[in-house]
Design an enzyme around this catalytic site. Structure first.
Site, PDB file in Angstrom:
ATOM      1  N   ASN A   1      10.199 116.836 -12.975  1.00  0.00           N
ATOM      2  CA  ASN A   1       9.370 116.279 -11.884  1.00  0.00           C
ATOM      3  C   ASN A   1       9.055 114.827 -12.229  1.00  0.00           C
ATOM      4  OD1 ASN A   1       9.002 119.043 -11.092  1.00  0.00           O
ATOM      5  ND2 ASN A   1       7.207 119.164 -12.395  1.00  0.00           N
TER       6      ASN A   1
ATOM      7  N   GLY B   1       8.024 119.844 -22.453  1.00  0.00           N
ATOM      8  CA  GLY B   1       8.276 121.057 -23.224  1.00  0.00           C
ATOM      9  C   GLY B   1       7.409 121.148 -24.477  1.00  0.00           C
TER      10      GLY B   1
ATOM     11  N   THR C   1      11.706 115.211 -17.061  1.00  0.00           N
ATOM     12  CA  THR C   1      12.848 114.956 -16.155  1.00  0.00           C
ATOM     13  C   THR C   1      12.769 115.813 -14.915  1.00  0.00           C
ATOM     14  OG1 THR C   1      14.032 116.563 -17.516  1.00  0.00           O
ATOM     15  CG2 THR C   1      14.878 114.288 -17.495  1.00  0.00           C
TER      16      THR C   1
ATOM     17  N   CYS D   1       7.772 124.101 -13.198  1.00  0.00           N
ATOM     18  CA  CYS D   1       7.384 124.949 -14.328  1.00  0.00           C
ATOM     19  C   CYS D   1       6.658 126.198 -13.848  1.00  0.00           C
ATOM     20  CB  CYS D   1       6.505 124.163 -15.292  1.00  0.00           C
ATOM     21  SG  CYS D   1       5.137 123.319 -14.457  1.00  0.00           S
TER      22      CYS D   1
END
Ligand code: NAD
Length: 468
Positions: A143, A223, A141, A274
């Site tokens: 990028n 993740g 979500t 990130c």
């Protein structure tokens, strides 16, 4: 005139087959790569890839350029950037424009696929990058569009077709982008459905995609859970997972520049990348001056312990991680929820914290930046290594001491290590090198590019063609 009946028969059969396939898919597709069911999307991507095998390298180069052009068209760039912010509720429009344009401009194309050659008395051997076939690519979500752009360029350059699994919370913008790219590709004469997805992206559909026999490679950008899932799939997988990038600042650094770089990097797209600075470890002797300068550059310092507790309550969930509805929100927005009204010039919320604090330990993905004081640079490096949690993702250091820069670079083992610049220099903004939005630390591809999405194959010609 000689007529080759067999050839004509074969040709007619092929045309009829193609018509049938397209007709059978027509009822199940919404056009430009969007399908009702994952099985149909996979079938279409398989057919597209088979046709793509017959395209030349100059065709591939042309199609990569089409993707760049579609994204860089002003109205498209603005549309996807606006939609991404509105739909996900995360990030900043002006920065999405920069990130999407960066993905379109600086993701490598076919030039990345260099051939190795070995020649000698026994002849000529070449090693070339060849497609995997159909790739399943999972996008985050944070990028959503940047990942689709960069992956599409690299994966198509390498001769693959792609099934995307966008995050359900970025569904509309992802589908819009996929349709725009497919439309451009089709108009340029590319096989239909080189990039596909389903109308309703979901975890169930992602699982179907991962298990589909047509999918030969999985690429997960997200993740830890999704990275673990693709690595347990039994298929070739690339995992681009979480980070918690620490910034070390020592007493030899240009403190004014370090302060500006840290605020710029941390606040970029409201801290969603990130790679963005997530916590600062500062040597005690310069910590006050660093904070003073960060405040001059748009950081708002929170000193009151009660207010810090209020912020914890506000943005952390019961597990101590970030609450989704504060991820990617601006400093101004977050502060307004604890009763502090500031202008948009405030880009970062700063506070001093101990190393155990959840703001230091957790990857928050919002512009809350804790500063931890340590006595010297060696302690700073050791702490930064702990805070990076072995993600092997990104770290930043501001220092003029070459020995200490080298020490941290060697010990921290991150995929990206930025010295004396903002984190985004590590993905080609104000730093040398190409870009990607899939940084594969866990599986070691590093900053992915076309060759990451290709298989190495050896072709051997025995005897001759050596010219030495
Ligand atoms: P996320 O892990 O929640 O979602 C990523 C994708 O995986 C989404 O498409 C989601 O639908 C899917 N997904 C998640 N769990 C799944 C499961 N169990 N089964 C099937 N599909 C599943 O991540 P996010 O919040 O969208 O993105 C932020 C995370 O991604 C951060 O940790 C960030 O560091 C990381 N990230 C890493 C990179 C990189 O290049 N290394 C780039 C961007 C984001």
């Amino acid at each position: 005139m000689n007529i080759d009946v067999n050839m004509i028969e074969a040709l007619v059969k092929k045309v009829i087959e193609n018509v049938n396939v397209n007709a059978s898919l027509e009822n199940k597709e919404y056009g430009y790569g969007i399908f009702e069911h994952m099985d149909d999307a996979a079938e279409a991507a398989t057919i597209a890839q088979q046709k793509y095998l017959n395209c030349s390298m100059s065709d591939r180069a042309k199609y990569v350029q089409v993707i760049r052009d579609v994204v860089l068209k002003k109205e498209n760039l603005e549309l996807i950037s606006q939609m991404a912010v509105e739909e996900t509720g995360m990030g900043k429009y002006e920065h999405k424009l920069i990130k999407n344009a960066l993905a379109a401009n600086k993701s490598p194309g076919i030039e990345d696929l260099t051939t190795e050659a070995m020649t000698g008395d026994d002849g000529l051997t070449i090693v070339e990058y060849s497609p995997f076939g159909v790739i399943g690519a999972i996008a985050p979500t944070t990028n959503p569009t940047e990942t689709i752009i960069s992956n599409s360029i690299g994966m198509l350059a390498a001769g693959n077709s792609v099934i995307f699994s966008p995050h359900p919370r970025a569904k509309n913008v992802s589908l819009t982008l996929i349709k725009l790219i497919n439309k451009g590709l089709e108009e340029a004469g590319a096989p239909r459905n080189l990039i596909v997805t389903v109308k309703e992206p979901s975890i169930e559909n992602t699982n179907k995609m991962m298990a589909h026999p047509a999918v030969r490679m999985l690429v997960a950008t997200g993740g830890p859970a999704i990275v673990k899932t693709v690595l347990s799939s039994g298929k070739k997988a690339i995992g681009a997972g979480a980070g918690n990038p620490p910034v070390v600042v020592d007493e030899t650094a240009d403190i004014e520049k370090a302060a500006a770089d840290i605020v710029d990097g941390c606040s970029f797209d409201n801290n969603l990348p990130c790679i963005a600075e997530k916590e600062v470890v500062a040597v005690d002797s310069i910590a006050d001056y660093l904070i003073f300068n960060m405040k001059k550059c748009g950081a708002y310092e929170v000193k009151d312990q009660a207010l810090i507790s209020q912020l914890e309550e506000l943005v952390l969930n019961e597990k101590g991680g970030p609450k989704t509805n504060f991820v990617g929100k601006s400093a101004q927005h977050i502060l307004s929820h604890v009763g502090i009204q500031v202008g948009p010039e405030v880009r970062v919320i700063l506070m001093e914290a101990c190393k155990e604090h959840p703001f230091v330990q957790e990857e928050l993905m919002m512009p809350i930046l804790p500063v931890v004081r340590v006595k010297d640079v060696d302690e700073a490096i050791q702490l930064a290594i702990k805070l990076e949690h072995g993600n092997r993702h990104t770290a930043i250091m501001h220092s003029r001491n070459v020995d200490k820069l080298t020490k941290m670079a060697k010990l921290i083992q991150t995929t990206i290590f930025v010295k004396n610049g903002p984190s985004y220099a590590g993905i080609g903004v104000g730093g040398e090198g190409y870009t990607t939005f899939t940084i594969a630390g866990p599986t070691g591809e590093g900053l992915t590019s076309a060759k990451s999405f290709a298989r190495k194959r050896r072709c051997v010609l025995v005897g001759g063609l050596d010219v030495r």
